[in-house]
Design an enzyme around this catalytic site. Structure first.
Site, PDB file in Angstrom:
ATOM      1  N   CYS A   2       1.304  -1.397   0.096  1.00  0.00           N
ATOM      2  CA  CYS A   2       0.485  -0.311   0.421  1.00  0.00           C
ATOM      3  C   CYS A   2       0.894   1.083  -0.017  1.00  0.00           C
ATOM      4  O   CYS A   2       1.923   1.112   0.312  1.00  0.00           O
ATOM      5  CB  CYS A   2      -1.067   0.178   1.389  1.00  0.00           C
ATOM      6  SG  CYS A   2      -2.007  -1.384   1.173  1.00  0.00           S
ATOM      7  N   ARG A  27       5.658   0.263  -5.660  1.00  0.00           N
ATOM      8  CA  ARG A  27       5.614  -1.229  -5.151  1.00  0.00           C
ATOM      9  C   ARG A  27       4.455  -2.286  -5.233  1.00  0.00           C
ATOM     10  O   ARG A  27       4.205  -3.024  -4.215  1.00  0.00           O
ATOM     11  CB  ARG A  27       4.996   0.221  -3.867  1.00  0.00           C
ATOM     12  CG  ARG A  27       5.904   1.018  -3.173  1.00  0.00           C
ATOM     13  CD  ARG A  27       5.572   1.424  -2.208  1.00  0.00           C
ATOM     14  NE  ARG A  27       5.800   1.390  -0.681  1.00  0.00           N
ATOM     15  CZ  ARG A  27       7.116   0.285  -0.158  1.00  0.00           C
ATOM     16  NH1 ARG A  27       7.972   1.597  -0.895  1.00  0.00           N
ATOM     17  NH2 ARG A  27       7.530  -0.239   0.924  1.00  0.00           N
ATOM     18  N   TRP A  75      -2.642  -2.886  -1.859  1.00  0.00           N
ATOM     19  CA  TRP A  75      -2.191  -4.466  -2.099  1.00  0.00           C
ATOM     20  C   TRP A  75      -2.853  -4.313  -1.165  1.00  0.00           C
ATOM     21  O   TRP A  75      -2.974  -5.246   0.549  1.00  0.00           O
ATOM     22  CB  TRP A  75      -0.629  -4.416  -1.827  1.00  0.00           C
ATOM     23  CG  TRP A  75      -0.200  -5.615  -2.884  1.00  0.00           C
ATOM     24  CD1 TRP A  75      -0.437  -6.432  -1.316  1.00  0.00           C
ATOM     25  CD2 TRP A  75      -0.290  -5.932  -2.964  1.00  0.00           C
ATOM     26  NE1 TRP A  75       0.350  -8.035  -2.202  1.00  0.00           N
ATOM     27  CE2 TRP A  75       0.732  -6.774  -3.181  1.00  0.00           C
ATOM     28  CE3 TRP A  75       0.660  -5.529  -4.470  1.00  0.00           C
ATOM     29  CZ2 TRP A  75       1.170  -8.424  -4.126  1.00  0.00           C
ATOM     30  CZ3 TRP A  75       1.813  -6.390  -5.486  1.00  0.00           C
ATOM     31  CH2 TRP A  75       1.666  -7.848  -5.266  1.00  0.00           C
ATOM     32  N   ASN A  99      -2.173   2.916   5.998  1.00  0.00           N
ATOM     33  CA  ASN A  99      -0.891   1.302   6.238  1.00  0.00           C
ATOM     34  C   ASN A  99      -0.893   0.662   7.195  1.00  0.00           C
ATOM     35  O   ASN A  99      -0.757   1.767   8.238  1.00  0.00           O
ATOM     36  CB  ASN A  99       0.258   2.047   5.230  1.00  0.00           C
ATOM     37  CG  ASN A  99       0.245   2.263   3.982  1.00  0.00           C
ATOM     38  OD1 ASN A  99      -0.640   2.357   3.276  1.00  0.00           O
ATOM     39  ND2 ASN A  99       1.083   3.051   2.999  1.00  0.00           N
ATOM     40  N   GLY A 100      -0.172  -0.537   7.243  1.00  0.00           N
ATOM     41  CA  GLY A 100      -0.824  -1.117   8.545  1.00  0.00           C
ATOM     42  C   GLY A 100      -1.289  -2.097   8.735  1.00  0.00           C
ATOM     43  O   GLY A 100      -2.526  -2.198   7.693  1.00  0.00           O
ATOM     44  N   GLU A 478      19.747 -22.672  -2.745  1.00  0.00           N
ATOM     45  CA  GLU A 478      18.756 -21.558  -2.729  1.00  0.00           C
ATOM     46  C   GLU A 478      20.385 -20.160  -2.808  1.00  0.00           C
ATOM     47  O   GLU A 478      20.567 -20.061  -3.268  1.00  0.00           O
ATOM     48  CB  GLU A 478      17.829 -21.458  -2.113  1.00  0.00           C
ATOM     49  CG  GLU A 478      17.426 -19.445  -2.162  1.00  0.00           C
ATOM     50  CD  GLU A 478      16.835 -19.318  -3.829  1.00  0.00           C
ATOM     51  OE1 GLU A 478      16.847 -19.973  -4.174  1.00  0.00           O
ATOM     52  OE2 GLU A 478      16.440 -17.783  -3.799  1.00  0.00           O
ATOM     53  N   LYS A 482      21.287 -17.837  -5.858  1.00  0.00           N
ATOM     54  CA  LYS A 482      21.894 -17.268  -5.550  1.00  0.00           C
ATOM     55  C   LYS A 482      23.205 -16.516  -5.740  1.00  0.00           C
ATOM     56  O   LYS A 482      23.142 -15.483  -6.291  1.00  0.00           O
ATOM     57  CB  LYS A 482      21.795 -15.930  -3.983  1.00  0.00           C
ATOM     58  CG  LYS A 482      20.148 -16.226  -3.739  1.00  0.00           C
ATOM     59  CD  LYS A 482      19.150 -15.182  -3.871  1.00  0.00           C
ATOM     60  CE  LYS A 482      18.533 -15.710  -5.550  1.00  0.00           C
ATOM     61  NZ  LYS A 482      16.953 -16.158  -5.064  1.00  0.00           N
ATOM     62  N   GLU A 485      24.119 -16.418  -9.355  1.00  0.00           N
ATOM     63  CA  GLU A 485      22.977 -15.688 -10.214  1.00  0.00           C
ATOM     64  C   GLU A 485      23.882 -14.106 -10.144  1.00  0.00           C
ATOM     65  O   GLU A 485      23.604 -13.572 -11.232  1.00  0.00           O
ATOM     66  CB  GLU A 485      21.868 -14.951  -9.750  1.00  0.00           C
ATOM     67  CG  GLU A 485      20.831 -16.573  -9.701  1.00  0.00           C
ATOM     68  CD  GLU A 485      19.250 -16.180  -9.581  1.00  0.00           C
ATOM     69  OE1 GLU A 485      19.097 -16.053  -8.096  1.00  0.00           O
ATOM     70  OE2 GLU A 485      18.331 -16.377 -10.352  1.00  0.00           O
ATOM     71  N   HIS A 501      30.347 -38.774  -1.275  1.00  0.00           N
ATOM     72  CA  HIS A 501      29.847 -40.029  -2.347  1.00  0.00           C
ATOM     73  C   HIS A 501      30.795 -39.253  -3.750  1.00  0.00           C
ATOM     74  O   HIS A 501      30.195 -39.738  -4.684  1.00  0.00           O
ATOM     75  CB  HIS A 501      28.309 -39.897  -2.095  1.00  0.00           C
ATOM     76  CG  HIS A 501      28.279 -40.723  -0.961  1.00  0.00           C
ATOM     77  ND1 HIS A 501      28.082 -42.004  -0.484  1.00  0.00           N
ATOM     78  CD2 HIS A 501      27.253 -40.220  -0.366  1.00  0.00           C
ATOM     79  CE1 HIS A 501      28.293 -42.466   0.044  1.00  0.00           C
ATOM     80  NE2 HIS A 501      27.421 -41.075   0.687  1.00  0.00           N
ATOM     81  N   LYS A 597      13.647 -11.209 -15.442  1.00  0.00           N
ATOM     82  CA  LYS A 597      12.877 -11.606 -14.184  1.00  0.00           C
ATOM     83  C   LYS A 597      11.401 -12.134 -14.160  1.00  0.00           C
ATOM     84  O   LYS A 597      11.331 -13.019 -13.213  1.00  0.00           O
ATOM     85  CB  LYS A 597      12.354 -10.325 -13.574  1.00  0.00           C
ATOM     86  CG  LYS A 597      11.510 -10.082 -12.353  1.00  0.00           C
ATOM     87  CD  LYS A 597      12.098 -10.120 -11.344  1.00  0.00           C
ATOM     88  CE  LYS A 597      12.018 -10.291 -10.149  1.00  0.00           C
ATOM     89  NZ  LYS A 597      12.538 -11.552  -8.590  1.00  0.00           N
TER      90      LYS A 597
HETATM   91  C1  F6R Z   1      15.924 -17.372  -9.297  1.00  0.00           C
HETATM   92  C2  F6R Z   1      14.774 -16.628  -9.848  1.00  0.00           C
HETATM   93  C3  F6R Z   1      14.592 -17.773 -11.043  1.00  0.00           C
HETATM   94  C4  F6R Z   1      13.169 -17.423 -10.558  1.00  0.00           C
HETATM   95  C5  F6R Z   1      12.745 -19.144 -11.512  1.00  0.00           C
HETATM   96  C6  F6R Z   1      10.462 -19.244 -11.569  1.00  0.00           C
HETATM   97  O1  F6R Z   1      16.720 -15.811  -8.516  1.00  0.00           O
HETATM   98  O2  F6R Z   1      14.479 -15.817  -9.444  1.00  0.00           O
HETATM   99  O3  F6R Z   1      14.781 -18.704 -10.242  1.00  0.00           O
HETATM  100  O4  F6R Z   1      12.500 -18.953  -9.010  1.00  0.00           O
HETATM  101  O5  F6R Z   1      12.321 -18.458 -12.660  1.00  0.00           O
HETATM  102  O6  F6R Z   1      10.053 -18.345 -11.752  1.00  0.00           O
HETATM  103  P1  F6R Z   1       9.085 -17.641 -11.207  1.00  0.00           P
HETATM  104  O7  F6R Z   1       8.865 -17.548  -9.263  1.00  0.00           O
HETATM  105  O8  F6R Z   1       7.899 -16.241 -11.596  1.00  0.00           O
HETATM  106  O9  F6R Z   1       7.479 -19.011 -11.775  1.00  0.00           O
END
Ligand code: F6R
Length: 602
Positions: A2, A27, A75, A99-100, A478, A482, A485, A501, A597
């Site tokens: 929000c 946002r 939101w 908000n909140g 994960e 990170k 990437e 192994h 993204k």
């Molecule tokens: C890594 C990342 C990607 C997504 C993947 C799936 O930081 O963001 O590995 O997780 O491309 O994307 P979504 O979650 O949008 O289906």
């Protein structure tokens, strides 16, 4: 998430509000609204969807002359994204934006309903405007009524209120949610972050928790618990891009820092005193279901894996996890007693969407866990749970991952309640741990500073192994993803018990091992795995509450009785480590090379 804007002055209020809301678009929101008082007359407009819809609604309205005005982008958290639930909320003669979370709104709402007040929306916010008018009808003094109102509110809020009862004044209060006041001559602006007022105001005052007051004739009168107080303004930045990042260097950094706050939204209305509630689910979805299959990609796949440990352990339901791009072509055997869950931040990932369509064609019931309402995956699923992380701008996912994990944890308890596979005491202890999650996600200065210092030692070498066991194995995956990437260094996530192994053959001083060593889950087992690597001269960065003498580097986390709290704290450590290494290598943290993204191709 929000956003709030407000303005008192002679300029075109409609345009100031709409422009301000536009600056908050990044946002994320699903409805918007404005309210304006000019010449004692209240006008308001609301629209669901994009701001363009609100612009369309207001196109024949001109605002001119002195007046007060408030606006909001919402939101959806409490109640669906409908026009009735959109802010500003109306009483008989006043409007409020907020908000909140008003934590005690149910109590306040019942009290007002018993006295005859009619509520139009499902929101907690509406209680504020009705409380105000109740007190105002009693004492006929707007500021006294506003003060009485905010004294009744529990929880986090930033709120603005305008009323025909005192048409030239805006009332404001802040506690736990951000709000600032901008100044330019006699014009006074309000906003929940800098961006809407940059270029309009030249000076700013950032309200502190517990502060409230009013603006009249271009003058702000400010109070806190001790009474009226003075305040000093500061010069407002002119850099919008910086302001969108709330002062952080990168969106990813901002998103790591806001995970604690975002988690409150994810849990809101779902984590109750004695149980988990999902207004988006019903028992029918789980009828005749004997097992779960989760399908996802990348980071979302890692959250799926984490969820499978929780679902089997706590909800006692068999759970299989599949990478969507593999699932599509393996000719899977699908049975209609399987609940098919997809997880996706964007809701548009082509492989995940196609996997979902396959499952539907086979007659399976489907549920998606997603951050984007109305996305393709949400629309395609029988039911959807929104993660409520707000828009994630950094390509490397952080807060979306954290909220997916939280939804899976909540879903686990929800199913455990349905199946009666959890006793009251264990459920209470899970709920208690959940409520502590925002604290586990806090980034402290010493922690960030430590990872900044450590990062310089990890810019070379022939690779990283992130290792963990159980729930911490997906977290290791994960953590490695990170780092890969955004640093472009090679990193792998591995179950720590599996190193011997094969991969242990790589061990030497140039092999960096990031060891996730929670104290609450299999500590001794992980410790011996790490000792085996240390004996082969691997360089060890241990993350643990328990000091570990063989570690070359050590990041100490807090002792905690629940593994998920250790999980979230270690997750933040791995995110910051990746961030700091990437910064030192001079990479584009928010837009790493070759990545997008939203991956809408297979
Ligand atoms: C890594 C990342 C990607 C997504 C993947 C799936 O930081 O963001 O590995 O997780 O491309 O994307 P979504 O979650 O949008 O289906």
């Amino acid at each position: 998430m929000c956003g709030i804007v407000g303005y008192v002055g002679k300029k075109d209020k409609k345009e100031i509000l709409l422009d301000g809301l536009q600056e908050l678009e990044y946002r994320g929101y699903d409805s918007a609204g404005i309210a304006i008082i000019e010449e004692q007359k209240l006008k308001h407009f609301k629209a669901i969807g994009k701001l363009a819809n609100l612009r369309e609604r207001t196109k024949d309205y001109q605002s001119s002359g002195f007046g007060t005005s408030i606006g909001h982008t919402r939101w959806a958290t409490h109640g669906k994204p409908t026009e009735l639930n959109a802010h500003p909320h109306l009483g008989e003669y006043s409007f409020v934006v907020h908000n909140g979370i008003i934590e005690n709104y149910q109590i306040l709402k019942s009290e007002l309903q018993q006295e005859g007040t009619k509520f139009l929306s499902q929101t907690d916010t509406e209680t504020i405007v009705h409380l105000f008018e109740k007190y105002h009808n009693q004492n006929r003094d707007a500021f006294t009524a506003f003060t009485q109102t905010i004294q009744r509110l529990e929880g986090a809020y930033a709120t603005l209120l305008i009323t025909e009862a005192q048409a030239k004044t805006i009332f404001f209060a802040k506690n736990g949610s951000p709000m600032l006041i901008g100044f330019e001559g006699n014009d006074v602006y309000f906003a929940s972050s800098d961006t809407p007022i940059i270029g309009k105001a030249t000076e700013v005052y950032y309200l502190e928790d517990g502060e409230y007051g009013y603006v009249k004739d271009g003058k702000v009168t400010l109070f806190d618990a001790k009474g009226e107080k003075s305040f000093s303004k500061q010069t407002l930045t002119t850099n919008k891009a910086m302001a969108q990042k709330d002062g952080f260097r990168f969106f990813m950094e901002k998103e790591i820092y806001e995970q604690g706050e975002v988690m409150n939204d994810t849990m809101m209305g779902r984590v109750l005193d004695d149980r988990i509630e999902f207004e988006e689910l019903d028992n029918q979805l789980f009828e005749n279901i004997s097992n779960i299959k989760i399908c996802a990609c990348g980071t979302s796949y890692h959250s799926a894996l984490t969820g499978s440990y929780l679902l089997e352990r706590i909800a006692k339901i068999p759970c299989q996890v599949e990478i969507a791009s593999e699932f599509r072509y393996k000719e899977p055997l699908l049975r209609d007693d399987t609940l098919f869950i997809t997880i996706s931040q964007s809701g548009e990932t082509a492989d995940t969407l196609e996997a979902l369509k396959m499952a539907k064609r086979a007659g399976l019931k489907s549920l998606s866990i997603c951050n984007v309402d109305n996305s393709s995956i949400v629309r395609e699923s029988d039911r959807a749970i929104l993660t409520r992380a707000g828009i994630e701008k950094g390509v490397a996912s952080t807060k979306a991952f954290a909220t997916q994990i939280m939804v899976l944890w909540m879903l686990t308890l929800y199913i455990a309640q349905l199946k009666k596979s959890i006793d009251k005491e264990s459920l209470q202890s899970e709920l208690n741990a959940m409520r502590h999650t925002p604290k586990a996600l806090l980034v402290t200065n010493p922690l960030h500073e430590k990872l900044h210092r450590l990062s310089k030692r990890y810019l070379h070498g022939h690779g990283f192994f992130f290792i963990g066991r159980d729930l911490f194995f997906p977290l290791a995956l994960e953590g490695a993803l990170k780092l890969k990437e955004i640093s472009y260094l090679h990193a792998e996530g591995y179950p720590s018990g599996e190193m011997k192994h094969g991969p242990i053959a790589l061990a030497d001083s140039e092999l960096f091992t990031v060891a996730l060593m929670p104290k609450s889950l299999h500590y001794e087992k992980i410790k011996s795995n790490v000792e085996e690597l240390s004996a082969r001269d691997a360089t060890i960065l241990a993350i643990s509450p328990e000091p570990f003498e063989l570690a070359d580097d050590f990041v100490q986390t807090k002792y905690s009785s629940h593994p998920m709290l250790e999980f979230f704290e270690m997750m933040v450590v791995t995110q910051l480590l990746a961030l700091e290494i990437s910064v030192r290598l001079g990479n584009d943290v928010d837009m790493p090379r070759n990545l997008a993204k939203s991956v809408t191709v297979e």
